[in-house]
Design an enzyme around this catalytic site. Structure first.
Site, mmCIF file in Angstrom:
data_model
loop_
_atom_site.group_PDB
_atom_site.id
_atom_site.type_symbol
_atom_site.label_atom_id
_atom_site.label_comp_id
_atom_site.label_asym_id
_atom_site.label_seq_id
_atom_site.Cartn_x
_atom_site.Cartn_y
_atom_site.Cartn_z
ATOM 1 N N ASP A 29 16.504 47.837 46.889
ATOM 2 C CA ASP A 29 15.382 47.924 47.825
ATOM 3 C C ASP A 29 14.152 48.583 47.211
ATOM 4 O OD1 ASP A 29 16.975 50.274 47.831
ATOM 5 O OD2 ASP A 29 16.196 50.902 49.775
ATOM 6 N N HIS B 232 19.985 61.778 43.729
ATOM 7 C CA HIS B 232 20.345 60.559 44.457
ATOM 8 C C HIS B 232 21.654 59.944 43.950
ATOM 9 C CE1 HIS B 232 19.690 57.354 47.226
ATOM 10 N NE2 HIS B 232 19.454 56.420 46.316
ATOM 11 N N HIS C 96 11.023 55.802 54.523
ATOM 12 C CA HIS C 96 12.339 55.235 54.203
ATOM 13 C C HIS C 96 13.302 55.368 55.384
ATOM 14 C CE1 HIS C 96 16.122 54.662 51.832
ATOM 15 N NE2 HIS C 96 15.349 53.956 51.034
ATOM 16 N N HIS D 148 14.021 54.431 41.150
ATOM 17 C CA HIS D 148 15.419 54.242 40.749
ATOM 18 C C HIS D 148 15.780 52.774 40.950
ATOM 19 C CE1 HIS D 148 15.668 54.755 45.092
ATOM 20 N NE2 HIS D 148 16.880 54.216 45.073
#
Length: 306
Positions: free
Chosen positions: A65, A137, A263, A61
């Site tokens: 980051d 998300h 993550h 996505h």
């Protein structure tokens, strides 16, 4: 043997302990990247992985980051006079974002860049497939599956004898062609070999809340790399991320061989995260640090390039 090299294991922003997300899959002389956060080029240099061997980049996505390392990688490939095409895959809007990204500086790549927007897709390559699936998300976001092709079983001497044959040079010809005629009878490769060996399966969720599609695509995976940004639901709040407990629940339901918690939020020190995760998660898991390597074959091995 497939190597999974964790180039960056943190989330949101880089810290002194860990860089932002990037995972390299090293397979058959090829390098595939899953995400490419800022600083990935430096991480590649530390591990002695050549950027020139990267064939495909899969972006989950477009939060910074997960993709801001792309420009420095493309620029370096150009400085090193790369000619071979680079393939970039991602969710909806990938073409628009990458095109705008490439216009943001005074340089032009020395090679072709092929951009592909994916939904829930199965991509077939010579020795493996990559599947993409939608995750939750809050923006267009994907998870990915690497599935190695199943390998044929070994020649079975008993099956060969049952057909009135003896091992010999014909076996090599059969292995190449898949079927041959012997004494007027057609012999297929599967007639004289054992059960196929399952290829390695790896799943990477990218950033996501816990969702049913992850469980469905992860069933019986050898390795599930599941984001686990937070240790508790209180820390998570209303963000579109997962907790350690949620990642462990999904791994258990999907019956995966090994879970990698990925993550981690910048607020957590590694030791704190490990200590709490051991209390929360009853499933078989690892908490990779930058430059850790998981080698997958008939069993897994964990080592580090630090």
């Amino acid at each position: 043997m497939l190597e999974v090299i964790f180039l960056g294991t943190g989330g949101i922003m880089p810290t002194k302990e860990r860089n932002v997300p990037a995972i390299a899959l090293k397979y058959g002389g090829e390098i595939i990247l899953w995400d490419i956060g800022e600083g990935t080029l430096r991480q590649l240099d530390t591990t002695k992985l050549s950027p020139m061997k990267i064939e495909k980049i899969f972006i989950t996505h477009f939060h910074g980051d997960h993709y801001l390392g792309l420009m420095s990688l493309i620029q370096t490939m150009t400085l090193w006079k790369r000619e071979r095409p680079l393939y970039i895959y991602g969710p909806k809007y990938t073409f628009e974002f990458i095109q705008n990204y490439l216009k943001s500086g005074f340089f032009r790549p020395s090679f072709e860049i092929h951009i592909h927007e994916l939904g829930e897709t199965r991509l077939k390559f010579k020795d493996y497939e990559i599947w993409s699936f939608k995750v939750d998300h809050g923006i267009p976001a994907l998870g990915y599956v690497f599935k190695e092709n199943d390998k044929r079983g070994n020649f079975d001497v008993e099956k060969i004898r049952e057909l009135g044959l003896k091992p010999g040079p014909w076996m090599k010809k059969l292995e190449i062609k898949g079927k041959i005629e012997i004494n007027g009878k057609l012999i297929y490769l599967e007639d004289v070999t054992g059960e196929p060996k399952k290829g390695v399966k790896i799943v990477y969720t990218g950033d996501t809340e816990q969702c049913e599609r992850i469980k469905l695509f992860s069933e019986r995976a050898d390795l599930l790399i599941h984001e686990a940004t937070y240790l508790s639901r209180e820390d998570k709040g209303d963000s579109y991320h997962s907790t350690v407990e949620e990642a462990c629940e999904t791994a258990k339901r999907a019956k995966v061989e090994l879970l990698a918690l990925f993550h981690r939020a910048p607020r957590y020190k590694y030791e704190e995260y490990v200590q709490e995760a051991n209390k929360i998660c009853e499933y078989k898991f690892i908490i990779p640090q930058d430059f850790d390597v998981v080698r997958l074959g008939e069993k897994y091995e964990l080592s580090s390039l630090r």
